[in-house]
Design an enzyme around this catalytic site. Structure first.
Site, mmCIF file in Angstrom:
data_model
loop_
_atom_site.group_PDB
_atom_site.id
_atom_site.type_symbol
_atom_site.label_atom_id
_atom_site.label_comp_id
_atom_site.label_asym_id
_atom_site.label_seq_id
_atom_site.Cartn_x
_atom_site.Cartn_y
_atom_site.Cartn_z
ATOM 1 N N CYS A 72 10.877 45.547 28.369
ATOM 2 C CA CYS A 72 12.350 45.516 28.427
ATOM 3 C C CYS A 72 12.893 44.512 27.415
ATOM 4 O O CYS A 72 12.527 43.327 27.455
ATOM 5 C CB CYS A 72 12.818 45.145 29.833
ATOM 6 N N CYS A 78 18.642 38.771 31.071
ATOM 7 C CA CYS A 78 19.571 39.229 32.104
ATOM 8 C C CYS A 78 19.244 38.704 33.498
ATOM 9 O O CYS A 78 20.131 38.582 34.329
ATOM 10 C CB CYS A 78 19.671 40.753 32.112
ATOM 11 N N CYS A 81 15.222 41.468 36.535
ATOM 12 C CA CYS A 81 13.788 41.584 36.812
ATOM 13 C C CYS A 81 13.128 40.224 36.580
ATOM 14 O O CYS A 81 13.404 39.556 35.585
ATOM 15 C CB CYS A 81 13.140 42.608 35.894
ATOM 16 N N CYS A 158 19.468 50.001 31.381
ATOM 17 C CA CYS A 158 18.588 49.230 32.265
ATOM 18 C C CYS A 158 17.453 50.111 32.759
ATOM 19 O O CYS A 158 17.680 51.233 33.236
ATOM 20 C CB CYS A 158 19.400 48.694 33.448
ATOM 21 N N GLN A 282 20.802 51.783 51.157
ATOM 22 C CA GLN A 282 19.666 51.192 50.448
ATOM 23 C C GLN A 282 19.577 51.740 49.030
ATOM 24 O O GLN A 282 19.699 52.945 48.804
ATOM 25 C CB GLN A 282 18.368 51.470 51.205
ATOM 26 N N TYR A 311 24.139 45.824 62.934
ATOM 27 C CA TYR A 311 24.350 45.776 61.491
ATOM 28 C C TYR A 311 23.981 47.155 60.918
ATOM 29 O O TYR A 311 23.190 47.272 59.986
ATOM 30 C CB TYR A 311 23.507 44.693 60.816
ATOM 31 N N GLU A 332 28.751 47.743 63.388
ATOM 32 C CA GLU A 332 28.862 47.359 61.980
ATOM 33 C C GLU A 332 30.240 46.752 61.751
ATOM 34 O O GLU A 332 31.237 47.202 62.316
ATOM 35 C CB GLU A 332 28.665 48.590 61.095
ATOM 36 N N ASP A 380 19.252 45.057 61.484
ATOM 37 C CA ASP A 380 19.082 45.011 60.029
ATOM 38 C C ASP A 380 20.133 44.066 59.445
ATOM 39 O O ASP A 380 21.125 44.501 58.868
ATOM 40 C CB ASP A 380 19.231 46.422 59.449
ATOM 41 N N CYS A 407 15.796 41.923 54.503
ATOM 42 C CA CYS A 407 15.643 41.790 53.054
ATOM 43 C C CYS A 407 15.315 40.346 52.672
ATOM 44 O O CYS A 407 15.243 40.023 51.495
ATOM 45 C CB CYS A 407 16.910 42.248 52.341
#
Length: 452
Positions: A72, A78, A81, A158, A282, A311, A332, A380, A407
């Site tokens: 990349c 940026c 990643c 990207c 997601q 959530y 939610e 979640d 996450c």
């Protein structure tokens, strides 16, 4: 203790969740970006704190076997990643280690760890992209912010985004410059176009283009709508989102449909789902289906259970379990997501799901007082984890099982530790890579009520 500007030789022995390598110099941990486990490097110390330091690589003396050639051109600029310099096999090992370390070290737990679920596709997997727009050398450009800054790095191609996103971005930016529509300036809170936001249904192919602006410019965007709709057959929705606040929050509360539908649709775990600009969905559909599949495996409903989905976003997790459950109760805080969840249930002929809008802990607490007694709770939460109120009300509900999707392994470890102190065994944990080449990793946790 190392000193600033000291140059030393050290071997990288671990990677952090932020993608930095870890070595030790004079007994102190030193964090070094863009390194790999096994690298022997000449390192310059650039900052020394009380218990750790930061360094940069001056020279790689012996490269790690995990190192690969980065492909990349903006990888080091940026900041999106963090792990393009190591093999994907090494990345999965690192992320699995991050999950294990969080629960064993932060949580002090000893669960069974399932096989880590890596991704088959590590490129072009995202179904969503939000590109800030800025003025550089008198022209509007879009891209991503450099790490720990709001300095824009121009990029439209990207490697994590679908290839057609580049062509859509180029069309939008060319139009903005042709019509002399100003880019937003954060410092002065002036200018018009703040972000270009694109979503795509991975299975349906339907595309939504959302232009985030400081004020209503719908008339100025009418010709752009014609260009986009004629050039890209996949576009089904063009939205203008108005955000007039001086904030780094991307989206405002008001959405205006300029062309096509208010939403796009996709398929998730066999259910047709509706996606609006404000809906949580997601970003890696294929891996999300594997994640939700693991959550369903852990929940193992037999058909007569009530499942609370806290959530719940647009309802995708709860609805993926609806056929194996007696009833789904979702909560939610984002109103538009709740409306999406209700319509998703209707579209899939699921009449056993109810969705409520509000804070997860507060609303679920009220539902509990009205007699809601779930057998299984699926939760979640956002990156910051569950609120103390939510943890308390989950424990008070005393479901047979709790399945947590997170996450952020660190906050998940904290929350599961709290639940373990309130009567739950942490049985299984599975790490899942939804974000290849970045530092992020998801996990699914199974907890069961202790037998007294």
């Amino acid at each position: 203790m190392p000193e600033k500007n000291q140059v030393c030789t050290a071997e990288i022995t671990a990677l952090t969740s932020e993608g930095s390598g870890v070595c030790r110099v004079d007994g102190m941990a030193v964090f070094v970006p863009e390194t790999a486990v096994g690298d022997v490097c000449e390192i310059k110390i650039v900052k020394v704190l009380k218990s750790y330091a930061y360094g940069i690589v001056e020279k790689i003396i012996t490269p790690s076997a995990d190192r690969i050639e980065n492909t990349c051109p903006v990888y080091k600029k940026c900041g999106g990643c963090l792990l393009r310099h190591i093999s994907y096999e090494a990345e999965c090992r690192t992320k699995n280690g991050i999950v294990r370390d969080a629960f064993e070290r932060i949580g002090g737990l000893s669960p069974e760890f399932d096989t880590f679920l890596g991704a088959e596709d590590t490129e072009h997997y995202r179904n969503k992209a939000q590109y800030p727009v800025a003025n550089i050398d008198g022209k509007a450009v879009c891209g991503f912010f450099a790490p720990r800054s709001h300095r824009l790095v121009p990029v439209t191609d990207c490697a994590l985004q679908p290839k057609m996103f580049r062509d859509i971005l180029d069309t939008v930016i060319a139009y903005i410059n042709e019509k002399k529509i100003s880019a937003y300036d954060e410092a002065s809170n002036t200018g018009i176009v703040r972000h270009i936001y694109i979503r795509r249904g991975a299975h349906s192919g339907e595309i939504m283009v959302c232009i985030v602006v400081r004020k209503d410019i719908s008339r100025q965007l009418s010709a752009l709508c014609r260009q986009l709709s004629e050039k890209f057959s996949g576009i089904k929705s063009i939205i203008m989102n108005i955000n007039d606040r001086k904030t780094n929050v991307i989206l405002g509360d008001k959405c205006v449909t300029l062309w096509g539908n208010d939403t796009i649709s996709d398929v998730m775990c066999g259910n047709t789902v509706e996606i609006s600009p404000l809906s949580f969905y997601q970003v890696n559909t294929v891996q999300a289906e594997r994640l939700y599949g693991k959550a369903l495996e852990y929940a193992s409903p037999k058909g007569d259970e009530v499942i609370a989905d806290l959530y719940c976003g647009a309802g995708t997790i709860g609805l993926s379990m609806a056929k194996q459950a007696k009833k789904i109760v979702g909560v939610e805080i984002i109103p538009q997501a709740v409306e999406n969840a209700k319509r998703n249930a209707q579209r899939n002929n699921i009449n056993t799901a109810d969705f409520y809008c509000g804070d997860a802990g507060e609303v679920f607490g009220k539902l509990r007082k009205k007699g809601c007694a779930p057998d299984i709770i699926v939760v979640d939460p956002p990156r910051k984890g569950c609120s103390a109120e939510t943890i308390d009300v989950i424990a008070e509900a005393a479901p047979k099982k709790i399945v947590m999707i997170s996450c952020n392994p660190a906050t998940a470890a904290r929350d599961t530790k709290l639940l373990s102190e309130k009567g739950y065994n942490v049985e299984k944990i599975c790490g899942v890579d939804l974000f290849p080449r970045t530092g992020h990793v998801e996990c699914v946790v199974l907890m069961s009520r202790k037998v007294i």
